[in-house]
Design a protein around this motif. Structure first.
Motif: not given
Length: 491
Positions: A15-21, A35-44, A103-113
């Protein structure tokens, strides 16, 4: 089509909303070696504020606390419209290089631990049509609390018969021409309160049709105390002093309403009557059936909602819908409304984790069956945090308290050689009493009890009460009780 090679990070933020930022900033500030990355399904960047496009969209809390503490809001207005908020979030992210990690346009479908590898593995669908794997040691859910694709379904008698235009604010058509149109907004929450004055700029008349009213307070864009601070305080203190004022005054208001509800209702009533035109009665249109802050209190900047009523550009009708025809809304008391356009501002559909599927060692994880530890982590979910905000204060306050606690926990894990942290409810606490995570009586919250996690009655498992308590807990509170820390397996 899938990409074979996995990307690997220490921390993955979804999520690249206010919480993710905000989470990203705290990581850079306190755990710069990770190291980290931000994944967000949207384009902005922006989350909610980039998604919603309805006229007049604005914050429902002040920007001095809704904004980031590390990037002070400097405008001379406490309530801001959506585009200004998006620009603020984008500029704040760019200033600290956070935008380069998204990373925009990245929709997380499954998270597996996997307990064996002590890692998260995410299945990510890309907007290009491809998919990929992203692995990480720690997962931060900054996905908000509602469904981006589907609004709350509310039964509105006969709405299928209406042949005019029907619009939901979450999916506002940018080409909608409502000039000189009769419009009816169904709803009485923050969205309806925002829409009404904004729509009157073009519409012939706007009617807010409500089943039951909400509390509504006017809020000046800049009050006398803020003007005094800006005039006399040293420049370097101004932002901090105004922010503290917005932390302290709402906290005092909420607690006053909690402990003196009868007096609070009288004061709300007096403030409302003073702003209403003579032809609009306070009762029943502005007399809620509940106490202030049992549901969220709505705010309108500079009284714009009441001003639209006084000018005659808008009106309020309170009643139950009996049925609709092709061009008429019929109420149970015999009233009829004839709109050209109906706006269904009936609420959001609560959804957690962006709707993704979560698995722990191959077994599906059900969020609604779990308690929340310190409003930060979910029972039995390893190395993962979830942002939950407040119902009576800015969302960002909860997000930042969460981020600071997680960073402190990560520092402890590194110092003491732990690689996994997972909340556990031990046998002695199995009979912990359940309570609502979000202490609101709103319809959309009641309907979401089947998807929300639980709060408990023991210290580490209680729901949010105040930012002051939570930030103290983030800095100095117990981060051992209720958490199982695990070291890496011997090789």
């Amino acid at each position: 089509m899938s990409e074979n090679k996995s990307e690997t990070y220490d921390v993955i933020i979804i999520g690249a909303g206010i919480s993710g930022i905000n989470f990203a900033y705290r990581l850079q500030e306190r755990q710069p070696h990770l190291t980290y990355t931000i994944l967000d399904a949207r384009d902005a960047i922006g989350g909610t504020w980039d998604l919603f496009k309805y006229p007049g969209i604005r914050s429902d809390s002040d920007l001095y606390t809704f904004g980031f503490p590390w990037s002070p809001w400097t405008e001379k207005t406490s309530i801001a419209e959506g585009p200004l908020i998006v620009n603020y979030i984008q500029e704040s992210a760019a200033r600290f290089g956070i935008d380069k990690k998204i990373q925009f346009g990245s929709l997380v479908k499954e998270s597996k631990w996997s307990s064996e590898s002590q890692r998260w593995s995410l299945d990510v669908d890309l907007k290009s049509g491809r998919s990929k794997k992203v692995d990480g040691k720690f997962l931060l859910f900054c996905t908000g609390y509602y469904d981006y694709k589907e609004p709350l379904k509310v039964e509105i008698p006969g709405i299928e018969n209406f042949r005019g235009t029907k619009v939901h604010p979450q999916f506002w058509p940018q080409d909608l021409d409502y000039s000189d149109k009769e419009m009816v907004i169904i709803g009485s929450g923050a969205t309806a309160i925002t829409l009404l004055p904004a729509l009157t700029a073009k519409a012939k008349h706007v009617t807010m049709l409500q089943r039951s009213p909400s509390y509504l307070l006017s809020q000046p864009s800049e009050d006398g105390l803020e003007k005094l601070i800006r005039r006399w305080a040293p420049q370097r203190w101004i932002s901090s002093m105004i922010r503290f004022k917005w932390l302290a005054v709402p906290w005092m208001l909420v607690n006053f309403c909690k402990y003196f509800p009868t007096l609070a209702k009288k004061l709300f009533r007096s403030a409302t009557i003073a702003q209403l035109p003579k032809e609009i009665a306070h009762d029943p249109h502005f007399k809620p059936s509940y106490n202030p802050f049992d549901q969220r209190v709505c705010f309108c900047p500079n009284g714009d909602f009441y001003r639209a009523l006084r000018k005659g550009d808008a009106s309020v009708v309170t009643g139950q819908i009996l049925d609709m025809t092709a061009d008429t809304i019929k109420l149970t008391d015999g009233q009829e409304l004839r709109p050209d356009i109906i706006v269904t501002a009936t609420g959001l559909k609560i959804q957690l984790a962006g709707g993704m599927r979560i698995f722990v060692d191959g077994k599906a994880f059900n969020i609604s069956e779990k308690f929340m530890w310190k409003n930060v982590m979910l029972q039995d979910l390893p190395n993962a945090a979830y942002v939950i905000g407040y119902v009576d204060a800015s969302w960002t306050l909860g997000a930042d308290a969460t981020a600071q606690l997680v960073c402190r926990m990560l520092a402890k894990m590194q110092k003491q050689g732990y690689t996994v942290a997972v909340p556990r409810v031990d046998e002695s606490k199995k009979k912990m009493k359940q309570s609502q995570l979000l202490n609101l009586s709103s319809t959309y919250v009641k309907r979401a009890n089947s998807v929300l996690p639980m709060a408990g009655d023991l210290p580490q498992w209680r729901g949010r009460t105040s930012y002051f308590r939570d930030i103290w807990q983030a800095w100095f509170g117990d981060i051992s009780t209720g958490l199982q820390y695990i070291q890496a397996p011997m090789k």
